[in-house]
Design a protein around this motif. Sequence first.
Motif, PDB file in Angstrom:
ATOM      1  N   ASP A  96      40.950  49.598  35.233  1.00 52.58           N
ATOM      2  CA  ASP A  96      41.731  48.620  36.121  1.00 52.58           C
ATOM      3  C   ASP A  96      43.271  48.649  35.833  1.00 52.58           C
ATOM      4  O   ASP A  96      43.591  48.486  34.500  1.00 52.58           O
ATOM      5  N   ALA A  97      44.043  48.730  36.848  1.00 51.89           N
ATOM      6  CA  ALA A  97      45.557  49.083  36.364  1.00 51.89           C
ATOM      7  C   ALA A  97      46.075  47.580  36.273  1.00 51.89           C
ATOM      8  O   ALA A  97      47.336  47.449  35.902  1.00 51.89           O
ATOM      9  N   THR A  98      45.423  46.595  36.568  1.00 46.07           N
ATOM     10  CA  THR A  98      45.905  45.039  36.425  1.00 46.07           C
ATOM     11  C   THR A  98      45.560  44.742  34.890  1.00 46.07           C
ATOM     12  O   THR A  98      44.463  44.609  34.618  1.00 46.07           O
ATOM     13  N   ARG A  99      46.646  44.560  34.238  1.00 46.52           N
ATOM     14  CA  ARG A  99      46.431  44.198  32.860  1.00 46.52           C
ATOM     15  C   ARG A  99      45.736  42.953  32.613  1.00 46.52           C
ATOM     16  O   ARG A  99      45.998  42.023  33.421  1.00 46.52           O
ATOM     17  N   PRO A 100      45.323  42.235  31.441  1.00 48.54           N
ATOM     18  CA  PRO A 100      45.007  40.942  31.203  1.00 48.54           C
ATOM     19  C   PRO A 100      46.023  39.667  31.593  1.00 48.54           C
ATOM     20  O   PRO A 100      45.586  38.634  31.952  1.00 48.54           O
ATOM     21  N   ASP A 101      47.282  40.364  31.489  1.00 47.97           N
ATOM     22  CA  ASP A 101      48.197  39.410  31.554  1.00 47.97           C
ATOM     23  C   ASP A 101      48.485  39.298  33.202  1.00 47.97           C
ATOM     24  O   ASP A 101      49.379  38.230  33.435  1.00 47.97           O
ATOM     25  N   GLY A 102      47.858  39.850  33.988  1.00 45.89           N
ATOM     26  CA  GLY A 102      47.898  40.043  35.535  1.00 45.89           C
ATOM     27  C   GLY A 102      49.037  41.028  35.851  1.00 45.89           C
ATOM     28  O   GLY A 102      49.387  41.051  37.119  1.00 45.89           O
TER      29      GLY A 102
END
Length: 248
Positions: free
Chosen positions: A82-88
């Motif tokens: 997923d290219a979306t990191r945990p920080d958004g």
Amino acid sequence: MGLPVSVLARGAGADSAGAAGAVDLVFAELHGVDETFSPYRLDSAVSRLARGELNLADCSEEVREVAARCERARTWTDGLFDATRPDGSWDPSGLVKGWAVERAARHLTGPGPAPDGLDWCVNAGGDVLVLAPSGEPFVIGIQDPADPQAVAAAVPRAGGAVATSGTAARGAHLYDPRTSEAVVTRWLSVTVIGGSLETADVLATAAFVAGDAWAATVAGVDGFEALAIASDGSLARTRGWPLLSPPG
């Protein structure tokens, strides 16, 4: 991308001005990709998106294309990539390197200055694309994740890609997108081979995140095989991986 890139030509004309010109085109294109996609450049589109200065709809066509590819990769890996990191924030680094190298490699084999028939090996930060019309393989070394100066195995490739994900180059930097937690696994690296560097790069990340399910993750994608190295130094491979060869 901020990674070292090397290009090796083999065959008659490998040291020609035409071959050098083709390599220059590859580096110029990769430099442009870095300017757009590097999360370490304050002026890149990725950084501006993270700061809210840009909306995806306002970005260039290539940024929107990479975003679409990342979303498709998230789907076909069942969320392991997923290219979306945990920080958004959005960080397509796990896909864009392979995509960019494959795209830039057209300068080596398509219409252009390079002599026809050359074999090429492009190494981008340890991920490799081989284009060998001669059919003679390049032997690609796989780094020992416990000793960056050592080679744990080698695999011959006359075409296609070799991509590795793990802790050797950057330490423990990967997270599980399903939990937003750091990946904890007994495996130090997973190397994937197959026809596409973009797919191999994504699949290596997904397989590493999958932990003990790495082999099943790779088996779910036709035409790709993998080698995993555990913390005790043992090696495991999928059924279709070429027979393990000693380094050297």
